[in-house]
Motif scaffolding. Structure first.
Motif, PDB file in Angstrom:
ATOM      1  N   ILE A   1      71.344 -44.683   3.274  1.00 51.65           N
ATOM      2  CA  ILE A   1      70.869 -45.192   4.554  1.00 51.65           C
ATOM      3  C   ILE A   1      71.850 -44.811   5.667  1.00 51.65           C
ATOM      4  CG2 ILE A   1      70.373 -47.286   5.878  1.00 51.65           C
ATOM      5  CD1 ILE A   1      69.350 -48.520   3.249  1.00 51.65           C
ATOM      6  N   SER A   2      73.157 -44.904   5.379  1.00 50.42           N
ATOM      7  CA  SER A   2      74.171 -44.495   6.349  1.00 50.42           C
ATOM      8  C   SER A   2      74.048 -43.014   6.667  1.00 50.42           C
ATOM      9  CB  SER A   2      75.567 -44.802   5.792  1.00 50.42           C
ATOM     10  OG  SER A   2      76.567 -44.304   6.652  1.00 50.42           O
ATOM     11  N   HIS A   3      73.782 -42.213   5.656  1.00 49.68           N
ATOM     12  CA  HIS A   3      73.603 -40.769   5.852  1.00 49.68           C
ATOM     13  C   HIS A   3      72.384 -40.487   6.707  1.00 49.68           C
ATOM     14  CE1 HIS A   3      72.314 -36.669   4.818  1.00 49.68           C
ATOM     15  NE2 HIS A   3      73.577 -36.428   4.545  1.00 49.68           N
ATOM     16  N   ASP A   4      71.307 -41.236   6.494  1.00 51.49           N
ATOM     17  CA  ASP A   4      70.093 -41.063   7.290  1.00 51.49           C
ATOM     18  C   ASP A   4      70.350 -41.376   8.764  1.00 51.49           C
ATOM     19  OD1 ASP A   4      68.798 -40.394   5.001  1.00 51.49           O
ATOM     20  OD2 ASP A   4      67.495 -42.151   4.920  1.00 51.49           O
ATOM     21  N   LEU A   5      71.172 -42.392   9.010  1.00 51.59           N
ATOM     22  CA  LEU A   5      71.459 -42.779  10.392  1.00 51.59           C
ATOM     23  C   LEU A   5      72.243 -41.709  11.136  1.00 51.59           C
ATOM     24  CD1 LEU A   5      72.408 -46.532   9.966  1.00 51.59           C
ATOM     25  CD2 LEU A   5      70.610 -45.655  11.442  1.00 51.59           C
ATOM     26  N   ASN A   6      73.181 -41.087  10.439  1.00 60.40           N
ATOM     27  CA  ASN A   6      74.071 -40.143  11.118  1.00 60.40           C
ATOM     28  C   ASN A   6      74.401 -38.979  10.196  1.00 60.40           C
ATOM     29  OD1 ASN A   6      75.772 -39.068  13.060  1.00 60.40           O
ATOM     30  ND2 ASN A   6      77.535 -40.255  12.364  1.00 60.40           N
ATOM     31  N   PRO A   7      73.538 -37.951  10.126  1.00 60.92           N
ATOM     32  CA  PRO A   7      73.826 -36.795   9.278  1.00 60.92           C
ATOM     33  C   PRO A   7      75.156 -36.158   9.669  1.00 60.92           C
ATOM     34  CG  PRO A   7      71.584 -36.701  10.113  1.00 60.92           C
ATOM     35  CD  PRO A   7      72.275 -37.821  10.845  1.00 60.92           C
ATOM     36  N   PRO A   8      76.029 -35.879   8.695  1.00 64.20           N
ATOM     37  CA  PRO A   8      77.363 -35.379   9.021  1.00 64.20           C
ATOM     38  C   PRO A   8      77.345 -33.975   9.616  1.00 64.20           C
ATOM     39  CG  PRO A   8      76.955 -35.271   6.660  1.00 64.20           C
ATOM     40  CD  PRO A   8      75.788 -35.994   7.265  1.00 64.20           C
TER      41      PRO A   8
ATOM     42  N   ASN B   1      72.707 -26.336   4.273  1.00 65.00           N
ATOM     43  CA  ASN B   1      73.782 -27.205   3.793  1.00 65.00           C
ATOM     44  C   ASN B   1      73.491 -28.675   4.074  1.00 65.00           C
ATOM     45  OD1 ASN B   1      75.444 -25.239   2.658  1.00 65.00           O
ATOM     46  ND2 ASN B   1      76.429 -24.781   4.609  1.00 65.00           N
ATOM     47  N   LEU B   2      72.873 -28.957   5.213  1.00 67.09           N
ATOM     48  CA  LEU B   2      72.480 -30.334   5.519  1.00 67.09           C
ATOM     49  C   LEU B   2      71.461 -30.851   4.520  1.00 67.09           C
ATOM     50  CD1 LEU B   2      72.183 -30.026   9.408  1.00 67.09           C
ATOM     51  CD2 LEU B   2      73.822 -31.467   8.190  1.00 67.09           C
ATOM     52  N   ILE B   3      70.511 -29.985   4.140  1.00 65.34           N
ATOM     53  CA  ILE B   3      69.481 -30.381   3.176  1.00 65.34           C
ATOM     54  C   ILE B   3      70.093 -30.597   1.785  1.00 65.34           C
ATOM     55  CG2 ILE B   3      67.454 -29.529   1.913  1.00 65.34           C
ATOM     56  CD1 ILE B   3      66.471 -28.344   4.557  1.00 65.34           C
ATOM     57  N   LYS B   4      71.016 -29.727   1.401  1.00 68.84           N
ATOM     58  CA  LYS B   4      71.697 -29.900   0.111  1.00 68.84           C
ATOM     59  C   LYS B   4      72.428 -31.235   0.072  1.00 68.84           C
ATOM     60  CE  LYS B   4      72.454 -24.949  -0.721  1.00 68.84           C
ATOM     61  NZ  LYS B   4      73.472 -23.855  -0.734  1.00 68.84           N
ATOM     62  N   ASP B   5      73.100 -31.556   1.173  1.00 67.83           N
ATOM     63  CA  ASP B   5      73.822 -32.824   1.254  1.00 67.83           C
ATOM     64  C   ASP B   5      72.863 -34.001   1.204  1.00 67.83           C
ATOM     65  OD1 ASP B   5      76.408 -34.233   1.737  1.00 67.83           O
ATOM     66  OD2 ASP B   5      75.394 -34.874   3.570  1.00 67.83           O
ATOM     67  N   LEU B   6      71.716 -33.878   1.873  1.00 67.40           N
ATOM     68  CA  LEU B   6      70.710 -34.946   1.871  1.00 67.40           C
ATOM     69  C   LEU B   6      70.217 -35.237   0.451  1.00 67.40           C
ATOM     70  CD1 LEU B   6      67.744 -35.223   4.363  1.00 67.40           C
ATOM     71  CD2 LEU B   6      67.402 -35.615   1.938  1.00 67.40           C
ATOM     72  N   PHE B   7      69.861 -34.178  -0.277  1.00 69.04           N
ATOM     73  CA  PHE B   7      69.318 -34.383  -1.619  1.00 69.04           C
ATOM     74  C   PHE B   7      70.374 -34.882  -2.605  1.00 69.04           C
ATOM     75  CE2 PHE B   7      65.719 -31.707  -0.215  1.00 69.04           C
ATOM     76  CZ  PHE B   7      64.690 -32.526  -0.647  1.00 69.04           C
TER      77      PHE B   7
ATOM     78  N   GLN C   1      66.026 -28.929  16.443  1.00 69.88           N
ATOM     79  CA  GLN C   1      65.192 -28.526  15.306  1.00 69.88           C
ATOM     80  C   GLN C   1      65.766 -29.054  13.996  1.00 69.88           C
ATOM     81  OE1 GLN C   1      65.214 -24.257  16.110  1.00 69.88           O
ATOM     82  NE2 GLN C   1      63.025 -24.292  16.493  1.00 69.88           N
ATOM     83  N   LYS C   2      67.073 -28.926  13.824  1.00 68.37           N
ATOM     84  CA  LYS C   2      67.706 -29.409  12.597  1.00 68.37           C
ATOM     85  C   LYS C   2      67.491 -30.911  12.437  1.00 68.37           C
ATOM     86  CE  LYS C   2      71.783 -27.505  13.414  1.00 68.37           C
ATOM     87  NZ  LYS C   2      73.199 -27.098  13.226  1.00 68.37           N
ATOM     88  N   MET C   3      67.661 -31.648  13.529  1.00 69.49           N
ATOM     89  CA  MET C   3      67.496 -33.101  13.462  1.00 69.49           C
ATOM     90  C   MET C   3      66.076 -33.487  13.071  1.00 69.49           C
ATOM     91  SD  MET C   3      68.418 -36.190  13.648  1.00 69.49           S
ATOM     92  CE  MET C   3      70.042 -36.289  14.402  1.00 69.49           C
ATOM     93  N   HIS C   4      65.078 -32.870  13.707  1.00 70.91           N
ATOM     94  CA  HIS C   4      63.692 -33.238  13.407  1.00 70.91           C
ATOM     95  C   HIS C   4      63.314 -32.859  11.971  1.00 70.91           C
ATOM     96  CE1 HIS C   4      62.639 -34.798  17.265  1.00 70.91           C
ATOM     97  NE2 HIS C   4      62.881 -33.674  17.901  1.00 70.91           N
ATOM     98  N   LEU C   5      63.763 -31.704  11.500  1.00 71.81           N
ATOM     99  CA  LEU C   5      63.454 -31.306  10.125  1.00 71.81           C
ATOM    100  C   LEU C   5      64.119 -32.244   9.120  1.00 71.81           C
ATOM    101  CD1 LEU C   5      62.372 -28.664  11.478  1.00 71.81           C
ATOM    102  CD2 LEU C   5      63.190 -27.470   9.456  1.00 71.81           C
ATOM    103  N   LEU C   6      65.361 -32.605   9.382  1.00 72.47           N
ATOM    104  CA  LEU C   6      66.039 -33.545   8.488  1.00 72.47           C
ATOM    105  C   LEU C   6      65.323 -34.889   8.460  1.00 72.47           C
ATOM    106  CD1 LEU C   6      69.895 -33.103   9.039  1.00 72.47           C
ATOM    107  CD2 LEU C   6      68.590 -32.679   6.960  1.00 72.47           C
ATOM    108  N   ARG C   7      64.910 -35.381   9.632  1.00 68.50           N
ATOM    109  CA  ARG C   7      64.221 -36.665   9.692  1.00 68.50           C
ATOM    110  C   ARG C   7      62.874 -36.613   8.954  1.00 68.50           C
ATOM    111  NH1 ARG C   7      68.445 -39.748  10.449  1.00 68.50           N
ATOM    112  NH2 ARG C   7      69.205 -39.886  12.593  1.00 68.50           N
ATOM    113  N   ILE C   8      62.196 -35.487   9.049  1.00 70.42           N
ATOM    114  CA  ILE C   8      60.929 -35.348   8.327  1.00 70.42           C
ATOM    115  C   ILE C   8      61.169 -35.412   6.821  1.00 70.42           C
ATOM    116  CG2 ILE C   8      59.110 -33.680   7.722  1.00 70.42           C
ATOM    117  CD1 ILE C   8      59.108 -32.823  10.679  1.00 70.42           C
ATOM    118  N   ILE C   9      62.175 -34.691   6.341  1.00 68.29           N
ATOM    119  CA  ILE C   9      62.474 -34.696   4.905  1.00 68.29           C
ATOM    120  C   ILE C   9      62.932 -36.081   4.459  1.00 68.29           C
ATOM    121  CG2 ILE C   9      63.917 -33.682   3.101  1.00 68.29           C
ATOM    122  CD1 ILE C   9      64.012 -31.129   4.860  1.00 68.29           C
ATOM    123  N   GLN C  10      63.738 -36.749   5.291  1.00 70.22           N
ATOM    124  CA  GLN C  10      64.154 -38.109   4.983  1.00 70.22           C
ATOM    125  C   GLN C  10      62.954 -39.047   4.878  1.00 70.22           C
ATOM    126  OE1 GLN C  10      66.876 -38.830   8.188  1.00 70.22           O
ATOM    127  NE2 GLN C  10      68.637 -37.969   7.123  1.00 70.22           N
TER     128      GLN C  10
END
Length: 225
Positions: A85-92, A101-107, A132-141
């Motif tokens: 949940i902390s990661h979802d709030l603020n992707p590093p 790399n952001l997606i690898k970290d997310l999974f 774009q990175k933020m919206h794609l990450l939020r969609i995957i989340q």
């Protein structure tokens, strides 16, 4: 006279275009506010449905005299949920890290819950904006959150292709399938729709056979002649 008429017509058309652009900008601003509200609702739901439930379970286990191994396992699961949940709030390092790399970290945050197969095909000369990175990450989340809450899945496959022509990914799970009446759209799907609109992308759900759901997403990239 004809020149004046043409000039007036041009000015009228330009004014209409400006009004449409302003209307579109206001719509996107409202959508952005909607996204923020839905994010708060989702995070609150995550805290209630995941972390608080796990803490209640820990309390019950402590009262029931569960084994030390089971107790430690529950603690680790609760810690992992909180980290996720902390990661979802603020992707590093969102500004500097690449999307793959952001997606690898997310999974990686979900490895404790699922068997995940991750495949990334990245072509050269590829760039993404922070937005774009933020919206794609939020969609995957959002997709992961829906799977966790509703799908009852154990396996996830994620295939991402990054090229100069498009960003595309397919996400599959082996859960019980996507069941939602056509006239009823949940907050999660609304969130995905708004974000896809903001980055001018398209997506669709596809029910798998015999079980599970596939989510297809494509964001065309601007190409230079």
């Amino acid at each position: 006279m004809l020149l004046k008429l043409n000039h007036k017509k041009h000015l009228d058309n330009q004014q209409k275009i400006n009004q449409l652009n302003l209307k579109h900008k206001k719509k996107l601003q409202r959508s952005s506010i909607d996204i923020q509200e839905k994010e708060r609702q989702r995070i609150g739901s995550d805290l209630h449905d995941s972390v608080i439930n796990e803490l209640n379970l820990l309390f019950l286990q402590s009262q029931a005299g569960q084994s030390e191994e089971q107790f430690i396992d529950s603690i680790q699961k609760t810690i992992q949920l909180t980290r996720r949940i902390s990661h979802d709030l603020n992707p590093p390092l969102l500004d500097y890290a690449t999307l793959d790399n952001l997606i690898k970290d997310l999974f990686q945050q979900w490895n404790i819950f699922y068997t995940i197969q991750l495949h990334i095909d990245k072509r050269p000369s590829f760039e993404l904006t922070v937005e774009q990175k933020m919206h794609l990450l939020r969609i995957i989340q959002e997709l992961m959150s829906n799977i966790y809450k509703h799908a009852e899945a154990s396996q996830i496959q994620f295939q991402l292709r990054l090229s100069e022509k498009a960003i595309a990914f397919v996400m599959r799970d082996n859960g019980k399938g996507f069941q939602s009446p056509s006239n009823q759209i949940g907050l999660g799907l609304q969130n995905i729709q708004i974000r896809a609109t903001l980055v001018k992308a398209s997506f669709k759900y596809k029910k798998q056979i015999p079980t599970g759901t596939a989510f297809l997403f494509i964001l065309p990239q601007k190409t230079t002649a």
